[in-house]
Design a protein around this motif. Structure first.
Motif, PDB file in Angstrom:
ATOM      1  N   TYR A 174     -12.810  -1.858  12.540  1.00  0.00           N
ATOM      2  CA  TYR A 174     -13.268  -0.593  11.945  1.00  0.00           C
ATOM      3  C   TYR A 174     -14.732  -0.286  12.211  1.00  0.00           C
ATOM      4  O   TYR A 174     -15.150   0.861  12.138  1.00  0.00           O
ATOM      5  CB  TYR A 174     -13.041  -0.619  10.423  1.00  0.00           C
ATOM      6  N   ASN A 205      -1.675 -10.719   8.513  1.00  0.00           N
ATOM      7  CA  ASN A 205      -2.679  -9.671   8.651  1.00  0.00           C
ATOM      8  C   ASN A 205      -3.993 -10.183   8.077  1.00  0.00           C
ATOM      9  O   ASN A 205      -4.077 -10.479   6.887  1.00  0.00           O
ATOM     10  CB  ASN A 205      -2.290  -8.410   7.881  1.00  0.00           C
ATOM     11  N   GLU A 206      -4.986 -10.321   8.934  1.00  0.00           N
ATOM     12  CA  GLU A 206      -6.354 -10.610   8.498  1.00  0.00           C
ATOM     13  C   GLU A 206      -6.459 -11.793   7.542  1.00  0.00           C
ATOM     14  O   GLU A 206      -6.859 -11.622   6.376  1.00  0.00           O
ATOM     15  CB  GLU A 206      -6.972  -9.362   7.854  1.00  0.00           C
ATOM     16  N   HIS A 255       1.117  -9.319   4.607  1.00  0.00           N
ATOM     17  CA  HIS A 255      -0.026  -8.418   4.454  1.00  0.00           C
ATOM     18  C   HIS A 255      -0.444  -8.498   2.975  1.00  0.00           C
ATOM     19  O   HIS A 255      -0.357  -7.513   2.239  1.00  0.00           O
ATOM     20  CB  HIS A 255       0.334  -7.005   4.903  1.00  0.00           C
ATOM     21  N   GLU A 278      -4.826  -2.348  14.101  1.00  0.00           N
ATOM     22  CA  GLU A 278      -5.411  -1.398  13.147  1.00  0.00           C
ATOM     23  C   GLU A 278      -6.761  -0.936  13.673  1.00  0.00           C
ATOM     24  O   GLU A 278      -7.574  -1.750  14.121  1.00  0.00           O
ATOM     25  CB  GLU A 278      -5.705  -2.031  11.774  1.00  0.00           C
ATOM     26  N   GLU A 289      -5.495   1.864  -1.416  1.00  0.00           N
ATOM     27  CA  GLU A 289      -6.485   1.072  -0.687  1.00  0.00           C
ATOM     28  C   GLU A 289      -6.981  -0.104  -1.552  1.00  0.00           C
ATOM     29  O   GLU A 289      -8.140  -0.183  -1.946  1.00  0.00           O
ATOM     30  CB  GLU A 289      -7.623   1.986  -0.199  1.00  0.00           C
ATOM     31  N   TRP A 290      -6.047  -0.981  -1.890  1.00  0.00           N
ATOM     32  CA  TRP A 290      -6.353  -2.236  -2.572  1.00  0.00           C
ATOM     33  C   TRP A 290      -7.237  -2.018  -3.806  1.00  0.00           C
ATOM     34  O   TRP A 290      -6.920  -1.163  -4.619  1.00  0.00           O
ATOM     35  CB  TRP A 290      -6.952  -3.237  -1.566  1.00  0.00           C
ATOM     36  N   GLN A 307       0.801  -1.214   0.000  1.00  0.00           N
ATOM     37  CA  GLN A 307       0.000   0.000   0.000  1.00  0.00           C
ATOM     38  C   GLN A 307       0.841   1.276   0.000  1.00  0.00           C
ATOM     39  O   GLN A 307       0.336   2.341  -0.353  1.00  0.00           O
ATOM     40  CB  GLN A 307      -0.953  -0.006   1.191  1.00  0.00           C
TER      41      GLN A 307
HETATM   42  C1  FCB Z   1      -7.777  -3.527   6.604  1.00  0.00           C
HETATM   43  C2  FCB Z   1      -6.451  -3.832   5.932  1.00  0.00           C
HETATM   44  C3  FCB Z   1      -5.642  -2.608   5.607  1.00  0.00           C
HETATM   45  C4  FCB Z   1      -6.515  -1.490   5.079  1.00  0.00           C
HETATM   46  C5  FCB Z   1      -7.660  -1.228   6.021  1.00  0.00           C
HETATM   47  C6  FCB Z   1      -8.543  -0.073   5.605  1.00  0.00           C
HETATM   48  O1  FCB Z   1      -8.652  -4.566   6.392  1.00  0.00           O
HETATM   49  O2  FCB Z   1      -5.678  -4.687   6.755  1.00  0.00           O
HETATM   50  O3  FCB Z   1      -4.615  -2.975   4.725  1.00  0.00           O
HETATM   51  O4  FCB Z   1      -6.956  -1.837   3.823  1.00  0.00           O
HETATM   52  O5  FCB Z   1      -8.439  -2.392   6.129  1.00  0.00           O
END
Ligand code: FCB
Length: 446
Positions: free
Chosen positions: A295, A165-166, A121, A351, A404-405, A20
């Protein structure tokens, strides 16, 4: 107005991810990742962009570290690009890639900023994808070899590691829904990917233990699930949502295996988790902390017509620029829930943040929506700590506006504004707010 404090020694940081922000996508011997390839496929990225340059952090890391120091950051969460280090995913390492991370980590340490390093990630080397990627059991072993290499090279200076990560996002968005790299839609593959991600985590934890130093954990993506109403059906539906999203990725790590409801669903679709003898022991190798990303929240109601038996109810809160519900209480709620569910693990919030696309006016970025939502998240987090969660630190997502992906640069999460044309950085109003939180180790609750 009053101030809510955090415990002494609480660590404040910001988080980013290699793909990113780094750019330098094709430089100094770096191999291609699945994201380099995915971005070049027409229609994958809504803006048609790629992250060949992104925030150009690969060249500007010194200035970025200086900005971190100005903010007062005590810790910084970065991720390593596996194909920068091992261009083909395994085999001969790329010295220039390792050198970059050496220099970055040294720059952080010179400023007394503790690095927290995520191994994965989302940017798998494309060479490994070509062999089958995470659907292939061997990839877990290759991940462990990569982990061992970086533990040996950087472990004298890095004391906090995160395996994945996730993993839910890699598995579901990458292989079930197919909106993120590698863009596959197949439930059988998804089940294999879930299991091999878990396995690779356990193998990497074992590899770190073999070095005798450092702390390690995993970071999961979370939503705070709330039953849409007080009825029994909604309560049960919310539990199901927790099984499919939360317990699927925490259960095996905490020695509880895969949730029965999820196993039943995948088996009914002829998509079993390919668990072999001994795997669950490897996966539950004890970790030092749990990384929590959060989030938003989701209200859940029953939906017997859907295979999984639940669905998200209509939002009752305003939405952020990302379409996430603006739910300040969600962070404290989730941290309290996960702390109780898994017997009070050490937690880092790895995060948490807000998408707020406000741009500069006369050189000032007044991102008050971000600032106020961050304040709400932090007040809730402080209360969760007061009532018992063992939270040791917090990383805001993100240091900088970045790629953002699949949404490209169209969504801004940074507390520092990035002008992608000039690469100029402007600390936003939320950065001022965050610096004050760090200075006082407390947040003002309004
Ligand atoms: C999370 C990701 C991060 C970013 C945020 C907004 O899911 O880990 O890389 O995209 O969301």
């Amino acid at each position: 107005m009053s101030w809510v404090s955090f415990p002494d020694g609480f660590e404040w940081g910001a988080a980013t991810a290699a793909y990113q922000i780094e750019g330098g996508a094709l430089e100094d011997g770096k191999g291609l990742s699945i994201w380099d390839v995915f971005c070049r496929q027409p229609g994958r990225i809504v803006t048609g962009e790629n992250a060949d340059v992104a925030c150009d952090h690969y060249h500007r890391y010194r200035d970025d570290v200086a900005l971190m120091a100005e903010l007062g950051l005590q810790t910084y969460r970065l991720s390593l690009s596996w194909p920068r280090i091992l261009p083909r995913g395994r085999g001969t390492p790329n010295e220039a890639g390792l050198d970059f991370y050496d220099r970055l980590i040294d720059a952080l340490l010179e400023r007394q900023i503790r690095p927290c390093v995520t191994l994965y990630h989302w940017d798998l080397p494309q060479s490994l994808q070509d062999l089958g990627g995470w659907a292939l059991r061997d990839t877990a072993g290759w991940f462990a070899e990569y982990a061992k290499l970086v533990f040996e090279r950087l472990g004298d200076r890095v004391s906090r590691w995160i395996t994945h990560n996730e993993p839910i996002v890699t598995a579901m968005m990458g292989h079930r829904v197919g909106v993120l790299a590698p863009g596959i839609r197949d439930l059988g593959i998804t089940a294999r990917v879930v299991h091999h991600l878990h396995l690779s985590h356990g193998l990497a934890v074992m590899a770190l233990r073999a070095t005798g130093r450092g702390q390690i954990g995993i970071t999961n993506a979370n939503t705070s699930y709330e039953p849409a109403d007080g009825g029994e059906e909604s309560l049960q539906a919310a539990e199901l949502a927790r099984d499919f999203d939360t317990r699927l990725f925490h259960g095996p790590v905490f020695g509880r295996g895969y949730p029965a409801s999820v196993v039943r669903y995948y088996e009914s679709k002829n998509a079993p988790f390919p668990v072999e003898d001994g795997d669950l022991d490897v996966i539950s190798e004890p970790t030092d902390f749990l990384g929590v990303n959060l989030y938003s929240r989701s209200r859940i109601e029953a939906d017997p017509a859907r295979g999984v038996g639940y669905r998200a109810a209509e939002p009752t809160l305003p939405l952020t620029d990302m379409g996430y519900k603006a739910a300040p209480h969600a962070l404290g709620d989730f941290v309290t829930w996960v702390s109780e569910e898994y017997e009070r693990p050490v937690i880092y919030v790895t995060e948490n943040g807000v998408c707020d696309n406000t741009g500069p006016v006369d050189g000032v970025v007044e991102d008050t929506a971000r600032r106020e939502l961050l304040r709400g998240f932090l007040v809730g987090l402080a209360r969760a700590v007061e009532i018992g969660a063992d939270v040791r630190g917090y990383y805001v997502w993100s240091l900088l506006d970045n790629f953002e992906w699949a949404l490209g640069t169209s969504r801004r999460f940074g507390i520092i504004y990035t002008d992608f044309e000039t690469q100029k950085r402007i600390p936003k109003v939320s950065a001022e707010f965050y610096s004050e939180v760090i200075r006082r180790n407390a947040v003002e609750s309004k």
